[in-house]
Design a protein around this motif. Structure first.
Motif, short mmCIF file in Angstrom:
data_model
loop_
_atom_site.label_atom_id
_atom_site.label_comp_id
_atom_site.label_asym_id
_atom_site.label_seq_id
_atom_site.Cartn_x
_atom_site.Cartn_y
_atom_site.Cartn_z
N SER A 126 24.10 -9.26 26.21
CA SER A 126 24.94 -8.42 27.16
C SER A 126 26.41 -8.54 26.84
O SER A 126 26.83 -9.26 26.03
N GLY A 127 27.21 -7.19 27.25
CA GLY A 127 28.47 -7.26 27.14
C GLY A 127 28.93 -8.23 28.26
O GLY A 127 28.36 -8.34 29.12
N GLY A 128 30.23 -8.41 28.30
CA GLY A 128 31.02 -9.08 29.26
C GLY A 128 30.74 -10.39 29.44
O GLY A 128 30.20 -11.10 28.50
N HIS A 129 30.72 -11.03 30.77
CA HIS A 129 30.41 -12.40 31.01
C HIS A 129 28.84 -12.66 30.81
O HIS A 129 28.13 -11.94 31.43
N ILE A 130 28.99 -13.67 29.98
CA ILE A 130 27.51 -14.05 29.45
C ILE A 130 27.11 -15.42 29.70
O ILE A 130 27.81 -16.29 29.89
N GLY A 131 25.60 -15.73 29.62
CA GLY A 131 25.10 -17.02 29.41
C GLY A 131 25.09 -17.58 28.01
O GLY A 131 25.59 -16.92 27.17
N GLU A 132 23.88 -18.19 27.90
CA GLU A 132 23.80 -18.95 26.44
C GLU A 132 22.48 -18.66 25.90
O GLU A 132 22.11 -19.12 24.72
N ILE A 133 21.43 -17.92 26.45
CA ILE A 133 20.29 -17.91 26.10
C ILE A 133 19.85 -16.43 25.98
O ILE A 133 20.44 -15.52 26.72
N THR A 134 19.26 -16.20 24.80
CA THR A 134 19.00 -14.78 24.43
C THR A 134 17.92 -14.40 25.49
O THR A 134 16.95 -15.00 26.07
N THR A 135 17.91 -12.83 25.64
CA THR A 135 17.01 -12.13 26.39
C THR A 135 15.38 -12.36 26.06
O THR A 135 14.75 -12.85 26.87
N MET A 136 15.17 -12.49 25.00
CA MET A 136 13.82 -12.83 24.29
C MET A 136 13.27 -14.19 24.65
O MET A 136 12.03 -14.24 25.05
N ALA A 137 14.37 -15.23 24.85
CA ALA A 137 13.77 -16.52 25.18
C ALA A 137 13.86 -16.72 26.57
O ALA A 137 13.05 -17.45 27.47
N LEU A 138 14.89 -15.81 27.27
CA LEU A 138 15.12 -16.27 28.80
C LEU A 138 14.10 -15.57 29.92
O LEU A 138 13.51 -15.99 30.63
N VAL A 139 13.83 -14.45 29.20
CA VAL A 139 12.94 -13.52 30.23
C VAL A 139 11.49 -14.12 30.58
O VAL A 139 11.04 -14.27 31.71
N PRO A 140 10.93 -14.47 29.61
CA PRO A 140 9.55 -15.08 29.65
C PRO A 140 9.64 -16.39 30.55
O PRO A 140 8.87 -16.66 31.15
N GLN A 141 10.58 -17.30 30.41
CA GLN A 141 10.69 -18.48 30.97
C GLN A 141 10.94 -18.19 32.46
O GLN A 141 10.57 -18.95 33.18
N VAL A 142 12.02 -17.21 32.82
CA VAL A 142 12.17 -16.86 34.05
C VAL A 142 10.82 -16.36 34.64
O VAL A 142 10.43 -16.69 35.89
N VAL A 143 10.22 -15.63 34.00
CA VAL A 143 8.79 -14.80 34.61
C VAL A 143 7.70 -15.96 34.75
O VAL A 143 7.33 -15.93 35.94
#
Ligand code: TUI
Length: 314
Positions: free
Chosen positions: A142-159
């Motif tokens: 993403s643009g702007g203020h971000i975290g440290e994990i990619t969407t590909m890695a973050l989304v399934p782990q949150v799901v």
């Protein structure tokens, strides 16, 4: 074709949210996206409360559909801005850049749907227990203020970690990204950068041009050493930030260099010394279109993308 429980939850046609980008997502863009069947949002950023009230009232004149406000939790006006959102009975609130736990009861009491943006599994779990309605998992594309994990890695782990619907954000700009997000288990997507390049977006033409000219590697992350990483287009400002980092400058020095720079870029068109926040998908944005066309194009291309997922021998 594109549908999920998020549509019922929010009263929208397509499970596509527009990013609530500060200085960029105003009433015009929010109304255009909501009128087209997505969820449009006003980016409150660091807006003074009465300015936000004006924007909310403008959206109400421009659409009868649900809309939202993104509240940036680092805003000096966060408490007053929350009160405005409650007064105005805004249907949906998304939050960013912090933990919104203390504000959730007041919003839910009036029936506002609360959808925090998180960049980690830990915060998603904590917020699920506070009774929020959904979670936006935002990757560092993403643009702007971000975290440290990619969407590909973050989304399934949150799901996997929570039972609430998860909305994927970061690096999504077309139908391929939407299908990929749903494959990861998301029930919706949030799209920011692609909507900056829309006819209704108030961002300065110079800002939009930076996005149109961008390539895959045109963004950089500034401020990692301060604990507040921000993705912006590479320019003089990003080089100045990088110099400061090499010198081991304090957070105060960073803040001083950063003050007012997003407005300078987004409204005054200073794309050299201003902060041109944009996501990594800027490289695939090549034209400015009405927001409704962008949304329709994404939705209409989804069946063909899904068809291509299985190998069909000739
Ligand atoms: O908020 C964003 N993106 C933004 S906000 C913004 S405006 C701005 N103004 C001044 C300083 C900084 C930014 C420009 N872009 N995205 C949502 C988001 N939230 N990304 C990451 C996070 C996040 C990070 C840490 C959310 C929660 C969090 O947890 C903190 C905690 O307390 O656990």
């Amino acid at each position: 074709m594109l549908n999920s429980e998020l549509c019922q939850l929010l009263g929208i046609q397509y499970p596509i949210l527009q990013g609530g980008m500060a200085w960029v997502a105003t009433a015009e863009l929010a109304a255009a996206v909501s009128n087209a069947g997505g969820l449009g949002l006003i980016g409150a950023g660091q807006m003074p409360p009465e300015v936000l009230r004006g924007e909310i009232q403008k959206v109400k004149k421009l659409t009868t559909k649900p809309f939202g406000v993104n509240i940036m939790l680092m805003s000096p006006f966060v408490k007053e801005v929350m009160q405005v959102v409650v007064d105005e009975r805004v249907p949906v609130v998304t939050t960013g850049a912090g933990n919104p736990a203390e504000f959730i009861p007041a919003l839910q009491e009036i029936g506002t749907k609360v959808i925090p943006v998180v960049a980690s599994v830990a915060l998603a779990r904590r917020l699920e227990r506070t009774g929020v309605d959904a979670i936006i998992a935002e990757g560092m594309e993403s643009g702007g203020h971000i975290g440290e994990i990619t969407t590909m890695a973050l989304v399934p782990q949150v799901v996997d970690a929570i039972a609430l619907p998860v909305i994927a954000a970061g690096g999504i700009g077309d139908a391929r990204g939407v299908v990929a997000a749903f494959a990861l288990g998301a029930k919706g997507v949030q799209i920011g950068t692609r909507f900056v390049a829309s006819a209704e977006c108030v961002a300065h033409p110079n800002y939009k041009q930076v996005i149109l000219k961008a390539k895959d590697r045109s963004t950089v992350i500034t401020g990692s050493t301060t604990g507040h990483p921000v993705r912006i287009s590479e320019n003089q400002l990003s080089r100045d930030f990088s110099e400061l980092e090499k010198k081991g400058a304090s957070i105060e020095e960073f803040d001083l260099l950063g003050v007012g720079r997003l407005k300078a870029a987004a409204r005054d068109g200073d794309v050299r010394n201003g902060s041109v926040m944009m996501g990594q998908i800027a490289g695939m944005v090549t034209s400015i279109k009405p927001a409704a066309e962008i949304l329709q194009e994404i939705v209409s291309e989804i069946p063909a993308i899904i068809n291509k997922l299985t190998y069909q021998p000739k």
